[in-house]
Scaffold this motif. Sequence first.
Motif, short mmCIF file in Angstrom:
data_model
loop_
_atom_site.label_atom_id
_atom_site.label_comp_id
_atom_site.label_asym_id
_atom_site.label_seq_id
_atom_site.Cartn_x
_atom_site.Cartn_y
_atom_site.Cartn_z
N UNK A 111 -28.86 -4.07 18.99
CA UNK A 111 -27.79 -4.59 18.11
C UNK A 111 -28.06 -4.18 16.69
N UNK A 112 -27.05 -4.20 15.91
CA UNK A 112 -27.22 -3.89 14.50
C UNK A 112 -27.76 -5.11 13.78
N UNK A 121 -17.28 0.42 15.72
CA UNK A 121 -16.86 1.75 16.16
C UNK A 121 -17.44 2.04 17.53
N UNK A 171 -21.35 6.63 19.70
CA UNK A 171 -21.34 8.04 20.05
C UNK A 171 -22.48 8.34 21.01
N UNK A 227 -24.77 10.48 20.59
CA UNK A 227 -26.00 10.58 19.78
C UNK A 227 -26.56 9.20 19.49
N UNK A 228 -25.67 8.25 19.15
CA UNK A 228 -26.12 6.89 18.88
C UNK A 228 -26.72 6.26 20.13
N UNK A 248 -28.23 7.85 22.52
CA UNK A 248 -29.56 8.45 22.69
C UNK A 248 -30.54 7.81 21.73
N UNK A 249 -30.12 7.64 20.51
CA UNK A 249 -30.97 7.02 19.50
C UNK A 249 -31.38 5.62 19.95
N UNK A 250 -30.41 4.86 20.41
CA UNK A 250 -30.66 3.51 20.93
C UNK A 250 -31.70 3.52 22.04
N UNK A 308 -33.89 5.73 22.75
CA UNK A 308 -35.20 6.16 22.30
C UNK A 308 -35.95 5.01 21.61
N UNK A 309 -35.25 4.26 20.78
CA UNK A 309 -35.89 3.12 20.11
C UNK A 309 -36.33 2.08 21.15
N UNK A 358 -23.04 19.58 18.21
CA UNK A 358 -22.85 18.23 18.73
C UNK A 358 -21.54 18.11 19.50
N UNK A 363 -20.98 16.58 23.19
CA UNK A 363 -20.08 15.47 23.53
C UNK A 363 -19.13 15.85 24.65
#
Lengths: 229, 161
Positions: A2-3, A29, A32, A34-35, A37-39, A41-42, A223, A227
Motif C-alpha cells: 500500500x502507499x 490510478x 502499471x 512496472x509498478x 514488478x516494483x511492488x 520486488x519490495x 516499456x 506493456x
Amino acid sequence: VNTVLGLLAEAPAAERPRVTPIREQFQGKAVSPAASVHDEQIHALVQQLFFRHESGPVRHVGFSPVEGSTATATLCLEVAKALAAEGRYDVGLIDAHSDAVLLQTHLRIPSAQRADDQWPIAPRLWMVPRQSWLPDARGQRVTDQNLSRLRELTTEFDFSILWCAPVSWLTASIGHACDGLVLVLTANKTRRLVATQIKDQLSKAQVPLLGTVLAERRFPVPQGLYRSL
Amino acid sequence: MEKAQVQWDGLRARQSTASVQVASLRTFAQQLQSESLDQQDLMRTAKAEEDNYLLYLHKREEARIGDALDDRRILNVAIVEPPVAPALPEHSVFLYLLMAFGLALAFSVGIAFTTEYFDPTIRTPHEAFGLLEVPVLAWLPAPEDAAPFISQIGRAKVVVQ
C-alpha cells in the motif's frame, strides 16, 4: 504494498498522532506493470531478508548504496512500509546517513516539534531522526556513544531500517550496530571492480553483507513493448 | 739499225724499270686493300662506340632530370587519355544502397556487441550474484520505467497534527 496514504487511512487516531496527507494525494490510478514488478520486488525483499534469511533472524538492517547519486531513501521507506504493513511489528525508519540533508527532508515528511523525537509516519512505522542518536547532525563526529545510542534505538523496534550513507568507515561502524548491511548497486553504473572491492572491505571489517539490491535497472526493450506483452 | 738497237735497249731498260714499278705498285695496292678492310672494321667499331656514348649520355641526362624532379617533388605524370564522366553509372544505385545498409547494419551490431562486451558495470541481478556471491534481494526498475509507482510512494507529503 500500500502507499503511505493508504496506510495512514488505517492509523488509529486515539493512540498516536493522526497523519494526514496534504499534497500529491494518491489518485487511485491503475497500477502499471512496472509498478507491479516494483511492488513484487519490495515484497520479495522483505520476505527474503527478514523472514527467510538462512543465517538466522535479521531485524535491523542498513541500506547503503555504492554510488553516492543513488537515492535509497525511497527504497528504505518502501521496505519499512512493507514491514509495517504486516501489522504485527513496530518498525523504525532510522536516519543513519551522514548527508547534510535529513531523511525526512528527502522524503518530504514534516519533522516533529523536537528534533530528537521519533514520530509515527504510518501505523506501526516510526521515523527516527538523526538527532536522536547523533546530536551533531552533520555526522562528522561519530563516537562509540553515538553508535551505542543507535544500537539502543534499533532495539526499541521489532524491525528497523537504517538509511545509510554510501559505503565508508561510518557505514561500516553502523553495520556493526545492526545485523548487517544491504548493498544497493546501481545498474549500468556500479562497476564490477568497485563492488568487489567494497565487498572485500566489508568482509575485512567483519560487517555482514546480507544481500544486494540492484536499483535503477533499465531494460533495452521499450516499456510500451513490455506493456503490450 | 744501230739506232733501232739503241732504242730497243732503251725500251728494254724502261720496260724493266716499269716492271719493277708495276710490281711495287701492285704490292702497295694489295697492302692498301688489306688495310682498307682494317679501316672499315675500325670505322664500324668507332661508330658503335660513338652510338653507345650518345646513348649513355642520353640516359644520364634522363636520370639527371628524373633526380631533379624527385628532389622538387614533381611527379612526372603524363595524361594519356583525359577522363570522361560516364553517362550511366557502372553499378545501380540500389546495389550501393544495399551495400551501405549492410555495412551500416554490421557496423552497428559490431559496436553494440563491443560495447556490451567491454562494459565494466553491473547490469543484471544474475551478474551481481555471480560477482559478489551474495543474494540479490530485489531489482528495481529505473525511475522512468516505474514512474507511475515511485512518484506516488516517495513524494507523498504528510503532516503531523
